[in-house]
Design a protein around this motif. Sequence first.
Motif, PDB file in Angstrom:
ATOM      1  N   MET A   2      64.550 -37.485 156.823  1.00 38.24           N
ATOM      2  CA  MET A   2      63.351 -37.772 156.045  1.00 38.24           C
ATOM      3  C   MET A   2      62.381 -38.644 156.836  1.00 38.24           C
ATOM      4  O   MET A   2      61.177 -38.440 156.783  1.00 38.24           O
ATOM      5  CB  MET A   2      63.731 -38.434 154.724  1.00 38.24           C
ATOM      6  N   ASN A   3      62.918 -39.585 157.612  1.00 34.49           N
ATOM      7  CA  ASN A   3      62.055 -40.461 158.405  1.00 34.49           C
ATOM      8  C   ASN A   3      61.317 -39.674 159.483  1.00 34.49           C
ATOM      9  O   ASN A   3      60.160 -39.959 159.774  1.00 34.49           O
ATOM     10  CB  ASN A   3      62.876 -41.588 159.045  1.00 34.49           C
ATOM     11  N   LYS A   4      61.989 -38.708 160.083  1.00 33.14           N
ATOM     12  CA  LYS A   4      61.365 -37.888 161.124  1.00 33.14           C
ATOM     13  C   LYS A   4      60.237 -37.045 160.538  1.00 33.14           C
ATOM     14  O   LYS A   4      59.155 -36.933 161.132  1.00 33.14           O
ATOM     15  CB  LYS A   4      62.417 -36.993 161.773  1.00 33.14           C
ATOM     16  N   ALA A   5      60.451 -36.471 159.374  1.00 31.80           N
ATOM     17  CA  ALA A   5      59.421 -35.664 158.721  1.00 31.80           C
ATOM     18  C   ALA A   5      58.229 -36.534 158.321  1.00 31.80           C
ATOM     19  O   ALA A   5      57.073 -36.149 158.522  1.00 31.80           O
ATOM     20  CB  ALA A   5      59.994 -34.958 157.496  1.00 31.80           C
ATOM     21  N   LEU A   6      58.501 -37.699 157.792  1.00 32.08           N
ATOM     22  CA  LEU A   6      57.430 -38.617 157.401  1.00 32.08           C
ATOM     23  C   LEU A   6      56.635 -39.064 158.623  1.00 32.08           C
ATOM     24  O   LEU A   6      55.402 -39.117 158.582  1.00 32.08           O
ATOM     25  CB  LEU A   6      58.013 -39.821 156.663  1.00 32.08           C
ATOM     26  N   LEU A   7      57.310 -39.348 159.711  1.00 31.67           N
ATOM     27  CA  LEU A   7      56.637 -39.742 160.952  1.00 31.67           C
ATOM     28  C   LEU A   7      55.749 -38.608 161.468  1.00 31.67           C
ATOM     29  O   LEU A   7      54.621 -38.842 161.904  1.00 31.67           O
ATOM     30  CB  LEU A   7      57.668 -40.141 162.018  1.00 31.67           C
ATOM     31  N   MET A   8      56.243 -37.385 161.405  1.00 26.78           N
ATOM     32  CA  MET A   8      55.450 -36.234 161.850  1.00 26.78           C
ATOM     33  C   MET A   8      54.199 -36.062 160.986  1.00 26.78           C
ATOM     34  O   MET A   8      53.116 -35.774 161.499  1.00 26.78           O
ATOM     35  CB  MET A   8      56.294 -34.966 161.817  1.00 26.78           C
ATOM     36  N   ILE A   9      54.328 -36.258 159.689  1.00 26.03           N
ATOM     37  CA  ILE A   9      53.182 -36.144 158.787  1.00 26.03           C
ATOM     38  C   ILE A   9      52.148 -37.212 159.095  1.00 26.03           C
ATOM     39  O   ILE A   9      50.939 -36.934 159.173  1.00 26.03           O
ATOM     40  CB  ILE A   9      53.640 -36.218 157.308  1.00 26.03           C
ATOM     41  N   ILE A  10      52.604 -38.429 159.304  1.00 24.61           N
ATOM     42  CA  ILE A  10      51.686 -39.530 159.613  1.00 24.61           C
ATOM     43  C   ILE A  10      50.983 -39.302 160.945  1.00 24.61           C
ATOM     44  O   ILE A  10      49.762 -39.470 161.058  1.00 24.61           O
ATOM     45  CB  ILE A  10      52.439 -40.882 159.595  1.00 24.61           C
ATOM     46  N   LEU A  11      51.728 -38.893 161.970  1.00 28.60           N
ATOM     47  CA  LEU A  11      51.116 -38.648 163.277  1.00 28.60           C
ATOM     48  C   LEU A  11      50.141 -37.478 163.242  1.00 28.60           C
ATOM     49  O   LEU A  11      49.068 -37.533 163.864  1.00 28.60           O
ATOM     50  CB  LEU A  11      52.198 -38.419 164.331  1.00 28.60           C
ATOM     51  N   THR A  12      50.478 -36.441 162.511  1.00 27.92           N
ATOM     52  CA  THR A  12      49.571 -35.303 162.380  1.00 27.92           C
ATOM     53  C   THR A  12      48.281 -35.723 161.690  1.00 27.92           C
ATOM     54  O   THR A  12      47.179 -35.357 162.117  1.00 27.92           O
ATOM     55  CB  THR A  12      50.241 -34.157 161.597  1.00 27.92           C
ATOM     56  N   GLY A  13      48.400 -36.508 160.644  1.00 32.50           N
ATOM     57  CA  GLY A  13      47.220 -37.013 159.946  1.00 32.50           C
ATOM     58  C   GLY A  13      46.370 -37.904 160.842  1.00 32.50           C
ATOM     59  O   GLY A  13      45.137 -37.824 160.834  1.00 32.50           O
ATOM     60  N   LEU A  14      47.012 -38.736 161.640  1.00 29.69           N
ATOM     61  CA  LEU A  14      46.298 -39.628 162.552  1.00 29.69           C
ATOM     62  C   LEU A  14      45.538 -38.843 163.619  1.00 29.69           C
ATOM     63  O   LEU A  14      44.367 -39.123 163.895  1.00 29.69           O
ATOM     64  CB  LEU A  14      47.284 -40.603 163.214  1.00 29.69           C
ATOM     65  N   VAL A  15      46.197 -37.868 164.207  1.00 27.27           N
ATOM     66  CA  VAL A  15      45.541 -37.045 165.229  1.00 27.27           C
ATOM     67  C   VAL A  15      44.358 -36.287 164.623  1.00 27.27           C
ATOM     68  O   VAL A  15      43.280 -36.216 165.224  1.00 27.27           O
ATOM     69  CB  VAL A  15      46.556 -36.069 165.873  1.00 27.27           C
ATOM     70  N   THR A  16      44.536 -35.740 163.439  1.00 30.16           N
ATOM     71  CA  THR A  16      43.453 -35.020 162.774  1.00 30.16           C
ATOM     72  C   THR A  16      42.290 -35.955 162.472  1.00 30.16           C
ATOM     73  O   THR A  16      41.125 -35.622 162.710  1.00 30.16           O
ATOM     74  CB  THR A  16      43.959 -34.369 161.473  1.00 30.16           C
ATOM     75  N   TYR A  17      42.596 -37.131 161.976  1.00 36.23           N
ATOM     76  CA  TYR A  17      41.547 -38.095 161.648  1.00 36.23           C
ATOM     77  C   TYR A  17      40.802 -38.539 162.905  1.00 36.23           C
ATOM     78  O   TYR A  17      39.571 -38.591 162.908  1.00 36.23           O
ATOM     79  CB  TYR A  17      42.161 -39.306 160.939  1.00 36.23           C
ATOM     80  N   LEU A  18      41.516 -38.832 163.975  1.00 38.49           N
ATOM     81  CA  LEU A  18      40.876 -39.286 165.206  1.00 38.49           C
ATOM     82  C   LEU A  18      39.997 -38.205 165.819  1.00 38.49           C
ATOM     83  O   LEU A  18      38.906 -38.492 166.316  1.00 38.49           O
ATOM     84  CB  LEU A  18      41.924 -39.752 166.219  1.00 38.49           C
ATOM     85  N   SER A  19      40.461 -36.965 165.784  1.00 40.94           N
ATOM     86  CA  SER A  19      39.663 -35.889 166.371  1.00 40.94           C
ATOM     87  C   SER A  19      38.372 -35.659 165.597  1.00 40.94           C
ATOM     88  O   SER A  19      37.418 -35.116 166.135  1.00 40.94           O
ATOM     89  CB  SER A  19      40.474 -34.599 166.448  1.00 40.94           C
ATOM     90  N   ARG A  20      38.317 -36.085 164.367  1.00 42.81           N
ATOM     91  CA  ARG A  20      37.086 -35.947 163.583  1.00 42.81           C
ATOM     92  C   ARG A  20      36.240 -37.215 163.623  1.00 42.81           C
ATOM     93  O   ARG A  20      35.027 -37.157 163.473  1.00 42.81           O
ATOM     94  CB  ARG A  20      37.418 -35.597 162.136  1.00 42.81           C
TER      95      ARG A  20
END
Length: 105
Positions: A2-20
Amino acid sequence: MMNKALLMIILTGLVTYLSRFVPVLVYKGKEPSRFLRSFLEYIPYSALVALLFPDILYSTSSIFTALLGGIFASILILKQQNMIVVVAGTILLVYILNFYIEVGG
């Protein structure tokens, strides 16, 4: 797990936010050139065509009716018709053409 999935979601959101967000910081207060604005206006249309065109060709049992439907829809879009008119008109045309081919051919 669960921690790995949550970390992936957070990192994906961060990358998406930064690219915008980074372009907003870099180009703050700057007006894009006329060419760049014109180029960016056509990107959604070209992406949509690239995604849909292969499916249009194989959407019916006859590639002929599929091509005619795609051409008809393109003409209606270029004439700036309402999207409901484009979709309903194209479906009706392709249905009539397919019926004519089945009955007449």
